[in-house]
Design a protein around this motif. Structure first.
Motif, PDB file in Angstrom:
ATOM      1  N   MET A   7       0.811  -1.193   0.000  1.00  0.00           N
ATOM      2  CA  MET A   7       0.000   0.000   0.000  1.00  0.00           C
ATOM      3  C   MET A   7       0.860   1.264   0.000  1.00  0.00           C
ATOM      4  O   MET A   7       0.461   2.277  -0.548  1.00  0.00           O
ATOM      5  N   THR A   8       2.019   1.193   0.604  1.00  0.00           N
ATOM      6  CA  THR A   8       2.836   2.403   0.724  1.00  0.00           C
ATOM      7  C   THR A   8       4.134   2.321  -0.082  1.00  0.00           C
ATOM      8  O   THR A   8       5.025   3.127   0.124  1.00  0.00           O
ATOM      9  N   PHE A   9       4.231   1.377  -1.004  1.00  0.00           N
ATOM     10  CA  PHE A   9       5.443   1.247  -1.801  1.00  0.00           C
ATOM     11  C   PHE A   9       5.630   2.494  -2.661  1.00  0.00           C
ATOM     12  O   PHE A   9       4.709   2.963  -3.312  1.00  0.00           O
ATOM     13  N   GLY A  10       6.805   3.061  -2.668  1.00  0.00           N
ATOM     14  CA  GLY A  10       7.116   4.221  -3.489  1.00  0.00           C
ATOM     15  C   GLY A  10       6.501   5.521  -3.010  1.00  0.00           C
ATOM     16  O   GLY A  10       6.300   6.444  -3.784  1.00  0.00           O
ATOM     17  N   LEU A  11       6.215   5.610  -1.712  1.00  0.00           N
ATOM     18  CA  LEU A  11       5.556   6.807  -1.177  1.00  0.00           C
ATOM     19  C   LEU A  11       6.274   8.119  -1.483  1.00  0.00           C
ATOM     20  O   LEU A  11       5.606   9.110  -1.760  1.00  0.00           O
ATOM     21  N   PRO A  12       7.594   8.189  -1.440  1.00  0.00           N
ATOM     22  CA  PRO A  12       8.216   9.480  -1.752  1.00  0.00           C
ATOM     23  C   PRO A  12       7.849   9.994  -3.139  1.00  0.00           C
ATOM     24  O   PRO A  12       7.772  11.183  -3.363  1.00  0.00           O
ATOM     25  N   ALA A  13       7.556   9.091  -4.067  1.00  0.00           N
ATOM     26  CA  ALA A  13       7.217   9.504  -5.432  1.00  0.00           C
ATOM     27  C   ALA A  13       5.746   9.898  -5.564  1.00  0.00           C
ATOM     28  O   ALA A  13       5.422  10.895  -6.186  1.00  0.00           O
ATOM     29  N   TRP A  14       4.840   9.116  -5.000  1.00  0.00           N
ATOM     30  CA  TRP A  14       3.412   9.393  -5.197  1.00  0.00           C
ATOM     31  C   TRP A  14       2.734   9.923  -3.938  1.00  0.00           C
ATOM     32  O   TRP A  14       1.524   9.847  -3.799  1.00  0.00           O
ATOM     33  N   HIS A  15       3.467  10.494  -3.056  1.00  0.00           N
ATOM     34  CA  HIS A  15       2.985  11.047  -1.792  1.00  0.00           C
ATOM     35  C   HIS A  15       1.636  11.746  -1.979  1.00  0.00           C
ATOM     36  O   HIS A  15       1.500  12.576  -2.866  1.00  0.00           O
ATOM     37  N   PRO A  16       0.619  11.416  -1.153  1.00  0.00           N
ATOM     38  CA  PRO A  16      -0.682  12.084  -1.305  1.00  0.00           C
ATOM     39  C   PRO A  16      -0.544  13.594  -1.104  1.00  0.00           C
ATOM     40  O   PRO A  16       0.040  14.043  -0.125  1.00  0.00           O
ATOM     41  N   THR A  17      -1.088  14.353  -2.037  1.00  0.00           N
ATOM     42  CA  THR A  17      -0.889  15.798  -2.001  1.00  0.00           C
ATOM     43  C   THR A  17      -2.089  16.564  -1.469  1.00  0.00           C
ATOM     44  O   THR A  17      -1.944  17.696  -1.047  1.00  0.00           O
ATOM     45  N   THR A  18      -3.253  15.954  -1.497  1.00  0.00           N
ATOM     46  CA  THR A  18      -4.434  16.667  -1.029  1.00  0.00           C
ATOM     47  C   THR A  18      -4.938  16.052   0.266  1.00  0.00           C
ATOM     48  O   THR A  18      -4.673  14.884   0.557  1.00  0.00           O
ATOM     49  N   VAL A  19      -5.691  16.818   1.008  1.00  0.00           N
ATOM     50  CA  VAL A  19      -6.281  16.324   2.250  1.00  0.00           C
ATOM     51  C   VAL A  19      -7.211  15.156   1.946  1.00  0.00           C
ATOM     52  O   VAL A  19      -7.237  14.153   2.670  1.00  0.00           O
ATOM     53  N   GLU A  20      -7.943  15.253   0.854  1.00  0.00           N
ATOM     54  CA  GLU A  20      -8.876  14.193   0.472  1.00  0.00           C
ATOM     55  C   GLU A  20      -8.142  12.875   0.199  1.00  0.00           C
ATOM     56  O   GLU A  20      -8.554  11.815   0.673  1.00  0.00           O
ATOM     57  N   ASN A  21      -7.035  12.942  -0.541  1.00  0.00           N
ATOM     58  CA  ASN A  21      -6.271  11.724  -0.822  1.00  0.00           C
ATOM     59  C   ASN A  21      -5.623  11.158   0.431  1.00  0.00           C
ATOM     60  O   ASN A  21      -5.541   9.943   0.597  1.00  0.00           O
ATOM     61  N   LEU A  22      -5.162  12.025   1.313  1.00  0.00           N
ATOM     62  CA  LEU A  22      -4.587  11.560   2.572  1.00  0.00           C
ATOM     63  C   LEU A  22      -5.652  10.875   3.423  1.00  0.00           C
ATOM     64  O   LEU A  22      -5.399   9.833   4.028  1.00  0.00           O
ATOM     65  N   GLN A  23      -6.858  11.423   3.446  1.00  0.00           N
ATOM     66  CA  GLN A  23      -7.949  10.812   4.194  1.00  0.00           C
ATOM     67  C   GLN A  23      -8.315   9.448   3.621  1.00  0.00           C
ATOM     68  O   GLN A  23      -8.603   8.514   4.369  1.00  0.00           O
ATOM     69  N   LYS A  24      -8.285   9.321   2.303  1.00  0.00           N
ATOM     70  CA  LYS A  24      -8.570   8.027   1.672  1.00  0.00           C
ATOM     71  C   LYS A  24      -7.518   6.995   2.074  1.00  0.00           C
ATOM     72  O   LYS A  24      -7.845   5.845   2.384  1.00  0.00           O
ATOM     73  N   LEU A  25      -6.268   7.401   2.056  1.00  0.00           N
ATOM     74  CA  LEU A  25      -5.192   6.491   2.450  1.00  0.00           C
ATOM     75  C   LEU A  25      -5.320   6.108   3.917  1.00  0.00           C
ATOM     76  O   LEU A  25      -5.146   4.934   4.283  1.00  0.00           O
ATOM     77  N   GLU A  26      -5.641   7.066   4.776  1.00  0.00           N
ATOM     78  CA  GLU A  26      -5.832   6.777   6.202  1.00  0.00           C
ATOM     79  C   GLU A  26      -7.024   5.840   6.419  1.00  0.00           C
ATOM     80  O   GLU A  26      -6.997   4.984   7.298  1.00  0.00           O
TER      81      GLU A  26
END
Length: 141
Positions: free
Chosen positions: A1-20
């Motif tokens: 789920m978190t492979f390659g996070l430095p490259a595709w880091h969630p940029t919006t609050v909405e995307n971060l909430q989805k990941l959480e």
């Protein structure tokens, strides 16, 4: 789920909430209805995990373990009184848009500057574990 996070880091609050949300569903699958505190889960909260992966990748870049030039857009800040001459503070490039704040070379500078000198100087192979330990000690629950 978190492979390659430095490259595709969630940029919006909405995307971060989805990941959480996905992260939380996994924790409920493991622990059941009532989740223990984060330290007892032995899994970093998502915000801490994002910061950890950025710092580990940055350390690997600085040591030459990757081909990515993380310092291409980062400069050393002019030394101020009280700064450690052995570990100058870093300064990201000037940004012009809100989107640019989410770029790796901008978002990694502040957490890196906040690390203690001993952690910055440790070997690359020891850095992930020591960084995780440091983040847990300084985590606000």
């Amino acid at each position: 789920m978190t492979f390659g996070l430095p490259a595709w880091h969630p940029t919006t609050v909405e995307n971060l909430q989805k990941l959480e949300r996905v992260h939380r569903h996994g924790l409920h699958f493991i622990h059941g209805r009532h989740l223990p505190p984060p330290l007892e889960q032995k899994m970093m909260p998502m915000a801490m995990h994002l910061q950890h992966t950025d710092l580990v990748f940055f350390k690997r870049c600085l040591s030459g373990a990757t081909d990515f030039d993380a310092m291409a857009r980062i400069t050393e800040r002019r030394p101020l009184r009280g700064d450690d001459p052995q570990h100058p503070k870093l300064q990201p490039a000037t940004i012009r848009t809100k989107f640019a704040e989410s770029v790796f070379s901008f978002r990694v500078v502040e957490p890196w500057n906040d690390l203690p000198a001993a952690l910055k100087d440790c070997p690359v192979d020891q850095f992930p574990a020591l960084c995780k330990e440091y983040l847990w000690r300084n985590f606000d629950q």
